[in-house]
Design a protein around this motif. Structure first.
Motif, mmCIF file in Angstrom:
data_model
loop_
_atom_site.group_PDB
_atom_site.id
_atom_site.type_symbol
_atom_site.label_atom_id
_atom_site.label_comp_id
_atom_site.label_asym_id
_atom_site.label_seq_id
_atom_site.Cartn_x
_atom_site.Cartn_y
_atom_site.Cartn_z
ATOM 1 N N GLN A 27 -76.890 45.262 121.097
ATOM 2 C CA GLN A 27 -77.603 44.023 120.778
ATOM 3 C C GLN A 27 -76.659 43.011 120.121
ATOM 4 O O GLN A 27 -76.710 41.812 120.407
ATOM 5 N N THR A 28 -75.774 43.518 119.290
ATOM 6 C CA THR A 28 -74.827 42.663 118.577
ATOM 7 C C THR A 28 -73.795 42.057 119.528
ATOM 8 O O THR A 28 -73.476 40.867 119.445
ATOM 9 N N VAL A 29 -73.259 42.868 120.430
ATOM 10 C CA VAL A 29 -72.265 42.376 121.390
ATOM 11 C C VAL A 29 -72.853 41.251 122.226
ATOM 12 O O VAL A 29 -72.188 40.227 122.476
ATOM 13 N N LEU A 30 -74.087 41.409 122.669
ATOM 14 C CA LEU A 30 -74.737 40.358 123.451
ATOM 15 C C LEU A 30 -74.894 39.083 122.626
ATOM 16 O O LEU A 30 -74.687 37.967 123.126
ATOM 17 N N THR B 122 -70.814 41.219 110.968
ATOM 18 C CA THR B 122 -71.824 40.518 110.179
ATOM 19 C C THR B 122 -73.149 40.506 110.927
ATOM 20 O O THR B 122 -74.217 40.750 110.346
ATOM 21 N N ALA B 123 -73.084 40.218 112.240
ATOM 22 C CA ALA B 123 -74.310 40.230 113.051
ATOM 23 C C ALA B 123 -74.906 41.640 113.104
ATOM 24 O O ALA B 123 -76.134 41.810 113.055
ATOM 25 N N TYR B 124 -74.039 42.655 113.189
ATOM 26 C CA TYR B 124 -74.538 44.028 113.198
ATOM 27 C C TYR B 124 -75.287 44.336 111.899
ATOM 28 O O TYR B 124 -76.331 44.991 111.905
ATOM 29 N N LEU B 125 -74.729 43.848 110.803
ATOM 30 C CA LEU B 125 -75.373 44.071 109.497
ATOM 31 C C LEU B 125 -76.790 43.493 109.489
ATOM 32 O O LEU B 125 -77.731 44.118 108.994
ATOM 33 N N PHE B 126 -76.963 42.299 110.057
ATOM 34 C CA PHE B 126 -78.297 41.689 110.135
ATOM 35 C C PHE B 126 -79.219 42.510 111.034
ATOM 36 O O PHE B 126 -80.351 42.837 110.659
ATOM 37 N N VAL C 43 -77.691 35.427 110.898
ATOM 38 C CA VAL C 43 -77.540 34.056 110.423
ATOM 39 C C VAL C 43 -76.047 33.812 110.219
ATOM 40 O O VAL C 43 -75.451 34.285 109.254
ATOM 41 N N LEU C 44 -75.447 33.091 111.140
ATOM 42 C CA LEU C 44 -74.050 32.697 111.054
ATOM 43 C C LEU C 44 -73.977 31.174 111.084
ATOM 44 O O LEU C 44 -74.860 30.521 111.657
#
Length: 526
Positions: free
Chosen positions: A125-128, A234-238, A246-247
């Motif tokens: 999900q994060t890679v996408l 960071t996205a993975y953490l979310f 949220v970036l």
């Protein structure tokens, strides 16, 4: 009134850009950065501070010309938008480029991930999400007529699906050998179809994984990796916490950068080329470092698995370097360039010394620090000595060369020299046998360690970058030299072409350089 204010702000930003000043906005705070190697007009700095409010309005989008968005021009073929490439991108997709180099032009970045908290589904999900955020990761390149163009692929999961490999049933020794081999294997990317970004996941235990990222060099440079690492984890953490990432919003995309570069070249290229040709009407001779292996001068043979050596400068030498820089109102990097060139002159006996400078290339654009793409550039500093010159005179020469490198950037000195030489002698590395780089923890030549270099950690899992995994890469110059000034220590590293030089030759080069710098600065203090 707004148009008058806008005109004044744009003029101020243009003056800042010409002096290599980078201005950005972070959380309503205006940030002004410039290279410590460059002397900045104090009046310009005063004007920037005086107009701080207007600059913030412009950077936040409150002050802008009607209908002006940073939009890249394009052509349409069969319903697809194609965007014109800038010079760096054209170089990487050029079909005539050296075949050995083209086969080794993608980067490989690996991580070991352990812990019960890790979820392959969340990573997918994060890679996408990251592919959706950065258009550069969805880029492909196609030739239309006699020109190559960029086009953007859709952010579909099928294009960015992580390749999963289960290695748990293998014996430990076999698994270790296989893992090392496949994680260092090059991917033969197809520029025409893309994507030029691929990920692989290898499961080696119940809670142990190895994650690899491959990118073609046309969409990444060394800075980009830190951006990718930061955004990805960071996205993975979310996502792992059930939240939408949220970036900070992207101020522009890769195609807009290339469009801005092309406008800059179109506006200034001819004038800048004329400046370089007037200042340096003749080509330099090839720089030849003593000790090159017999028969290798002028060879196009490249080296896989280049060698590295390291050394340190003493605290006394560092203090003297600061003293010299302060006395001559310049940066530490300029003084290092001067000493480095004087040493090359001493050991080669050549009067016309050319070295390449590697830079991150993000000082041309504001707010480029969060971008993934090829921004890195190689410029050259050329110094022609005439008899015995004082250290002070040489410093002034090199200061001028650094200033010119920023001011006349639309057509660089390197491009001008290469244009005078027909193929194949104008190959990459023809005028940059020696590359010099400088990282300063307090200056502009280093990454912002507070925002991009740290890998965010997630509860119940551990993420470790595996920089120690062997990487085979091409070095197309004689040597790449890095000075790193961090925590008041100066570390010097050299990566050299082992096809060209034996290790004792390079060891002697490093020891000689260190002794020469020490002797020179001691004489300066005396």
């Amino acid at each position: 009134m707004a148009e008058v204010l806008l005109s004044a702000v744009l003029e101020l930003l243009e003056r800042a850009n010409q002096q290599g000043i980078v201005i950005s906005l972070r959380e309503d705070e205006l940030i002004i950065k410039f290279s410590r190697s460059k002397e900045i007009d104090p009046l310009l700095l005063a004007n920037l501070k005086q107009h701080k409010t207007r600059l913030k309005e412009y950077l936040s989008g409150q002050l802008k010309p009607r209908g002006s968005e940073m939009e890249a021009g394009y052509i349409i073929q069969e319903g697809i938008r194609y965007y014109e490439l800038a010079p760096v991108q054209r170089w990487w997709v050029d079909e005539t480029r050296d075949t050995i180099l083209k086969k080794n032009q993608n980067g490989l970045f690996c991580f070991k991930i352990t812990g019960a908290g890790f979820s392959p589904a969340v990573l997918q999900q994060t890679v996408l999400h990251i592919a959706q955020r950065h258009e550069s990761l969805r880029s492909a390149f196609r030739k239309i007529g006699d020109k190559n163009y960029l086009w953007i692929l859709p952010a579909e999961e099928t294009l960015f699906k992580i390749e999963y490999n289960d290695l748990r049933t293998m014996p430990d020794t076999v698994r270790s050998e296989m893992l090392e081999e496949i994680m260092s294997r090059q991917i033969d990317f197809d520029l025409n179809t893309g994507p030029l970004f691929a990920t692989k996941l290898y499961q080696t235990g119940e809670t142990e994984y190895y994650f690899s990222i491959h990118m073609h060099h046309v969409v990444y440079d060394s800075w980009s990796f830190d951006v990718l690492r930061h955004d990805l984890f960071t996205a993975y953490l979310f996502y792992s916490g059930g939240r939408t990432p949220v970036l900070p919003p992207m101020k522009f995309q890769y195609k807009e950068y290339m469009s801005l570069m092309n406008r800059h070249i179109k506006k200034n290229g001819e004038a800048h080329k004329a400046y370089w040709e007037n200042r340096f009407p003749h080509l330099p001779e090839d720089l030849v470092i003593p000790g090159v292996k017999p028969g290798m001068i002028g060879s196009e043979k490249h080296c896989y698995d280049a060698r590295k050596l390291s050394a340190f400068l003493s605290r006394e030498v560092i203090e003297q370097l600061h003293l010299i820089a302060s006395k001559h109102q310049t940066g530490l990097f300029v003084v290092i360039q001067v000493l480095f060139k004087l040493y090359l002159r001493k050991i080669t006996g050549q009067e016309d010394i050319v070295i390449g400078l590697q830079g991150f290339g993000r000082d041309i654009l504001m707010d480029a620090e969060d971008q993934i793409g090829v921004y890195a550039t190689t410029s050259v500093i050329r110094t022609i000595f005439s008899g015995e010159e004082s250290l002070a005179a040489t410093i002034e020469k090199v200061k001028l060369s650094n200033a010119d490198m920023h001011t006349y950037s639309a057509t660089t000195l390197l491009e001008t020299m290469q244009s005078k030489v027909p193929p194949p002698d104008n190959r990459i590395g023809r005028f940059t046998k020696v590359l010099l780089d400088y990282l300063d923890s307090n200056g502009f030549f280093t990454r912002n360690e507070n925002t991009t270099s740290d890998t965010p950690q997630v509860a119940d899992m551990d993420i470790v970058p595996l920089s120690e995994l062997p990487k085979k890469f091409v070095i197309n110059t004689d040597m790449k030299c890095f000075f790193m000034y961090i925590n008041n220590q100066m570390d010097f590293k050299i990566i050299y072409n082992a096809d060209m030089y034996e290790e004792p030759v390079i060891t002697s080069f490093v020891d000689g350089l260190r002794n020469f710098m020490q002797t020179t600065v001691e004489n300066f203090s005396a």
